[in-house]
Design a protein around this motif. Sequence first.
Motif, PDB file in Angstrom:
ATOM      1  N   GLN B  63       0.701  -1.110  -0.115  1.00 54.35           N
ATOM      2  CA  GLN B  63       0.048   0.040   0.087  1.00 54.35           C
ATOM      3  C   GLN B  63       0.901   1.234  -0.008  1.00 54.35           C
ATOM      4  O   GLN B  63       1.737   1.323   0.932  1.00 54.35           O
ATOM      5  N   GLY B  64       0.591   2.311  -0.953  1.00 55.05           N
ATOM      6  CA  GLY B  64       1.253   3.465  -0.998  1.00 55.05           C
ATOM      7  C   GLY B  64       2.490   3.548  -1.804  1.00 55.05           C
ATOM      8  O   GLY B  64       3.099   4.135  -1.781  1.00 55.05           O
ATOM      9  N   GLY B  66       2.729   2.753  -4.944  1.00 54.38           N
ATOM     10  CA  GLY B  66       2.882   3.221  -6.339  1.00 54.38           C
ATOM     11  C   GLY B  66       1.967   2.227  -7.225  1.00 54.38           C
ATOM     12  O   GLY B  66       1.837   2.434  -8.284  1.00 54.38           O
ATOM     13  N   ILE B  68      -1.041   1.597  -7.776  1.00 57.51           N
ATOM     14  CA  ILE B  68      -2.428   1.687  -8.215  1.00 57.51           C
ATOM     15  C   ILE B  68      -1.856   2.973  -9.483  1.00 57.51           C
ATOM     16  O   ILE B  68      -2.403   2.646 -10.612  1.00 57.51           O
ATOM     17  N   SER B  69      -0.817   3.429  -9.203  1.00 55.73           N
ATOM     18  CA  SER B  69      -0.451   4.744 -10.254  1.00 55.73           C
ATOM     19  C   SER B  69       0.046   3.850 -11.408  1.00 55.73           C
ATOM     20  O   SER B  69      -0.136   4.423 -12.497  1.00 55.73           O
ATOM     21  N   LEU B  72      -2.634   2.371 -13.472  1.00 53.82           N
ATOM     22  CA  LEU B  72      -3.487   3.465 -14.048  1.00 53.82           C
ATOM     23  C   LEU B  72      -2.549   4.161 -15.377  1.00 53.82           C
ATOM     24  O   LEU B  72      -3.058   4.196 -16.321  1.00 53.82           O
ATOM     25  N   SER B  91     -11.431   2.106  -3.447  1.00 57.21           N
ATOM     26  CA  SER B  91     -12.439   2.968  -2.917  1.00 57.21           C
ATOM     27  C   SER B  91     -11.486   4.699  -2.867  1.00 57.21           C
ATOM     28  O   SER B  91     -10.215   4.572  -2.626  1.00 57.21           O
ATOM     29  N   ASP B  92     -12.411   5.491  -2.635  1.00 56.80           N
ATOM     30  CA  ASP B  92     -11.715   6.801  -2.662  1.00 56.80           C
ATOM     31  C   ASP B  92     -10.641   7.455  -3.837  1.00 56.80           C
ATOM     32  O   ASP B  92      -9.825   7.670  -3.345  1.00 56.80           O
ATOM     33  N   PRO B  93     -11.050   7.125  -5.009  1.00 60.93           N
ATOM     34  CA  PRO B  93     -10.273   7.331  -5.848  1.00 60.93           C
ATOM     35  C   PRO B  93      -9.903   8.840  -6.046  1.00 60.93           C
ATOM     36  O   PRO B  93     -11.079   9.438  -5.737  1.00 60.93           O
ATOM     37  N   PHE B 110     -16.565   3.365 -12.983  1.00 54.38           N
ATOM     38  CA  PHE B 110     -15.976   3.180 -11.376  1.00 54.38           C
ATOM     39  C   PHE B 110     -17.048   2.414 -10.620  1.00 54.38           C
ATOM     40  O   PHE B 110     -18.160   2.421 -10.586  1.00 54.38           O
ATOM     41  N   THR B 111     -16.724   1.247  -9.911  1.00 48.54           N
ATOM     42  CA  THR B 111     -17.282   0.541  -9.003  1.00 48.54           C
ATOM     43  C   THR B 111     -16.404   0.543  -7.890  1.00 48.54           C
ATOM     44  O   THR B 111     -15.453  -0.409  -7.528  1.00 48.54           O
ATOM     45  N   PRO B 112     -16.515   1.462  -6.741  1.00 49.98           N
ATOM     46  CA  PRO B 112     -15.534   1.487  -5.907  1.00 49.98           C
ATOM     47  C   PRO B 112     -15.770   0.585  -4.763  1.00 49.98           C
ATOM     48  O   PRO B 112     -14.630   0.214  -4.495  1.00 49.98           O
ATOM     49  N   ARG B 117     -19.511  -8.952  -3.862  1.00 55.77           N
ATOM     50  CA  ARG B 117     -19.726  -9.224  -5.250  1.00 55.77           C
ATOM     51  C   ARG B 117     -19.055  -8.828  -6.341  1.00 55.77           C
ATOM     52  O   ARG B 117     -19.372  -8.717  -7.287  1.00 55.77           O
ATOM     53  N   VAL B 121     -19.377  -8.339 -10.613  1.00 58.26           N
ATOM     54  CA  VAL B 121     -19.074  -7.111 -11.131  1.00 58.26           C
ATOM     55  C   VAL B 121     -18.235  -7.111 -12.074  1.00 58.26           C
ATOM     56  O   VAL B 121     -18.283  -6.481 -13.140  1.00 58.26           O
ATOM     57  N   ARG B 135      -8.898  -4.140  -8.219  1.00 59.54           N
ATOM     58  CA  ARG B 135      -7.888  -4.212  -7.050  1.00 59.54           C
ATOM     59  C   ARG B 135      -8.365  -5.354  -5.989  1.00 59.54           C
ATOM     60  O   ARG B 135      -9.563  -5.119  -5.659  1.00 59.54           O
TER      61      ARG B 135
END
Lengths: 357, 233
Positions: B63-64, B66, B68-69, B72, B91-93, B110-112, B117, B121, B135
């Motif tokens: 976590q943190g 990078g 996710i970055s 993307l 969540s919280d993008p 987005f499906t945060p 489920r 999805v 994620r």
Amino acid sequence: MVLWIRDARSKSNDVAALRIFAEALSIVRQRCPFVEPVRLGVMALPVRSVARFFGGELAVCDLLRDDLAELLEHHAMELHIGIADGLFAAVLAAGHEELVAAGETPLFLARQAIERLHRPEIAELCQRLGIRTLGAFAKLDEDRVLERFGLDAVHCHRVARGVEPELVGVRDPDIIKRLHLLEAPEIATTQVGFFGGTSARDERAQRIAIRLQSHFGASSVQVALDKPGRDPAERAIFDAFAAEQQTVLHDSAPWPARLPTPSPMTIFTRPRDIQLLDEFDQAIGIDGAGLLSATPAVYRDGGSRYVIAAWAGPWPVIGPWWRQQQRKNRLQILTSSGCAVLASHDGQGWQLVGRYD
Amino acid sequence: MFAFSDDANQPRRRPPVPSALRDLARPVVAAAARTLPVTQSLSSILPRGALRRGSVSVVSGSQGSGAISLALALAAEASAQGHWCGVVGISDPGATAMSEVGMDLRRVLFTPEPSKRWLEVTAELLDGVELLIVRVQAAVAFSAARRLSARARERRAALIIVTEHRQHWPLPADLGLSIRSSTWMGIGRGDGHLRSRRLELEVAARGEHLRLVSVWVPSQDGAILVAHGHGDA
């Protein structure tokens, strides 16, 4: 540090002056992203970190003078630069072209005439009492000031003593709004054919989104609307996907006092309270001059402690013009494990608002 | 058909095709239909320089760090060129950060918080988007991973799994990007600000040697840059 562009002020309602000011702002912003407009012709920037980067306050002054020389010469305007602790003192310092050394702001303020407060009633009463300088005014007992002059005078008194950095009235609450309006035509407002319905791809995506919503609820599929703002949390809203057309504002203009890029990849919708601590585990806040009250060493988030390897800020983030009072300060924190987060101070305490994932 | 095979005079293995020749010989149109474009600087670390449709990539990092970055950044070019993307489980993008990376948010669903489920999805979304970032917070069941891989292949969508641990995805991936270390630049003790981040990556592409590369996500000017490759690990 305050930059005062003279002449721009005299034609205060002139759109041309506003345009020149906006241009000057964007020039300064290239050197220092944290510059903020105070009122037409006046901008403020936190000089400490900039000075460290460019090699001293004088070097910053020279650089900014060079940067702005062409623009101001062209419009026959003058640049006055002043440095002092707190916005009120710095604006006065700009009027005198004075660079007040750290810690000498109270002395500098003490020399200023009482009229500088721009409170005619207070000035008149003080004149009668033989009080002519802010220094003499500051020496009065606060309770007596309250008794004699009222609440606003207590605020002025605190500013004169250097306890509060900012005098109410120094800022033009509308300046940011006016700059926005100026920049507005340059924002491309794209009517997105979310499903303007031409491509097969768009139709396919629409079909699936609707199917998901029917299975899992309307809020299960969301889209982002990017809107301009100073606060990363204010800059985007997520909304349930809707098949009709959506308007997305494309943010091309640099917005005043926006945080420097990159922006946090995660914005906590429910910010968590944290404690910022120095090496002796004492809580750190923001002092009157907008600086950290001590050197941060650790932050505590719930039961966990994170060692702070580096930090940047605090940077003031002015609330929108209708919420002037809600001043926040932002601090970027890099922990020893290499994780970067964004913290915010709202006058009460610190909160974790984002993470640079 | 050419008979490469059982001639005793031929070496057993084909000699490698020089890379310049390989570029020339690449069927341009067909490849574009089989792949999704990635930012030029990232393409140098991917097999055949693009994200293959129907493939599964796993981006892993704590976590943190990078992850996710980076995921993307992989999706950004395809998004910018008009392909639809889905983002599940983030969540919280930070939408601002996403557009800074280069995503075109007009075409992102987005499906945060899909909660329990997420599998349904994700499977549904694979029908509608060409690139899906998911994620996962815990180990994915073998059967679920099999089902999603098959669905991605069938729908010709690129699936990017973001996870804290590579082991959370129980199948071999077509592309694995594991973040070994992440270093922020530009921030000091009270000065500067976060500017750029250097990620040391382990790149595991199917059929290729493991490689170590450094990428900047983001780089000084906001773009994604590959610093240099270290060759084989």
